[in-house]
Design a protein around this motif. Structure first.
Motif, PDB file in Angstrom:
ATOM      1  N   ASP A  28      36.869  39.525  29.231  1.00  0.00           N
ATOM      2  CA  ASP A  28      37.843  38.784  30.016  1.00  0.00           C
ATOM      3  C   ASP A  28      38.885  38.201  29.070  1.00  0.00           C
ATOM      4  O   ASP A  28      38.718  38.227  27.859  1.00  0.00           O
ATOM      5  CB  ASP A  28      37.177  37.715  30.888  1.00  0.00           C
ATOM      6  CG  ASP A  28      36.275  36.779  30.100  1.00  0.00           C
ATOM      7  OD1 ASP A  28      36.584  36.465  28.931  1.00  0.00           O
ATOM      8  OD2 ASP A  28      35.251  36.340  30.649  1.00  0.00           O
ATOM      9  N   LEU A  55      39.801  31.113  32.414  1.00  0.00           N
ATOM     10  CA  LEU A  55      39.922  32.542  32.668  1.00  0.00           C
ATOM     11  C   LEU A  55      41.345  32.832  33.142  1.00  0.00           C
ATOM     12  O   LEU A  55      41.869  32.139  34.005  1.00  0.00           O
ATOM     13  CB  LEU A  55      38.903  32.966  33.729  1.00  0.00           C
ATOM     14  CG  LEU A  55      38.745  34.446  33.983  1.00  0.00           C
ATOM     15  CD1 LEU A  55      38.268  35.170  32.722  1.00  0.00           C
ATOM     16  CD2 LEU A  55      37.746  34.677  35.110  1.00  0.00           C
ATOM     17  N   SER A  70      44.368  35.764  34.453  1.00  0.00           N
ATOM     18  CA  SER A  70      44.611  37.054  35.086  1.00  0.00           C
ATOM     19  C   SER A  70      46.041  37.462  34.790  1.00  0.00           C
ATOM     20  O   SER A  70      46.800  36.710  34.168  1.00  0.00           O
ATOM     21  CB  SER A  70      44.391  36.959  36.600  1.00  0.00           C
ATOM     22  OG  SER A  70      45.457  36.222  37.188  1.00  0.00           O
TER      23      SER A  70
END
Length: 152
Positions: A128, A136, A138
């Motif tokens: 990730d 996290l 994206s």
């Protein structure tokens, strides 16, 4: 034959990386090296690659410091190719490519090779992307800050 444009001086780290390892043979050679392949003949047999192409890619990978050619430890006339620290740093790239392929290029129950932890035998966890603070991230949470020509 059209010459490939060199990306060595590009401001984008991805472009410079692709200039060095951006063709499929180079990445497959690196994959094989991670799997313990060291000899020219083994690379050729495992990959089904033409000798001239393999010699060219090995020359480039050694020239870039990704592989190191060392004398045969058994004293033969052959040499072995070993990953350098720079080459070993490609592990996350190889893992990311294979995990993307597992997710998008195989049917749900289609068999494929597995990448496992050598100590536990368990599959390697998905990679990730994380922020400096551990969040996290994206594709919606990152931007590329480009270099302007006048700043270079």
């Amino acid at each position: 034959m059209v010459r490939k444009k060199s990306l060595k001086g590009d401001y984008c780290p991805s472009a410079r990386s692709l200039d060095v390892i951006g063709d499929w043979w180079s990445l497959l050679i690196v994959r094989e090296a991670f799997d313990g392949v060291k000899r020219f003949s083994a690379f050729q047999k495992n990959l089904g690659i033409a000798r001239n192409i393999l010699a060219d890619r090995l020359r480039k990978l050694t020239g870039e410091g990704i592989l190191q050619a060392v004398p045969d430890p058994k004293g033969g006339a052959h040499q072995e190719y070993r990953l350098t620290p720079k080459g070993r740093d490609l592990l996350p790239v190889i893992v990311a490519l294979r995990q993307w392929g597992e997710k998008h290029l195989f049917a749900p129950d289609e068999p494929h090779s597995r990448l496992v932890d050598s100590l536990t035998g368990l599959d390697v966890a998905p990679l990730d992307v994380r922020a400096q603070d551990g969040r996290l991230l994206s594709a919606d949470n990152v931007i590329i800050v480009k270099v302007r020509e006048e700043d270079a």
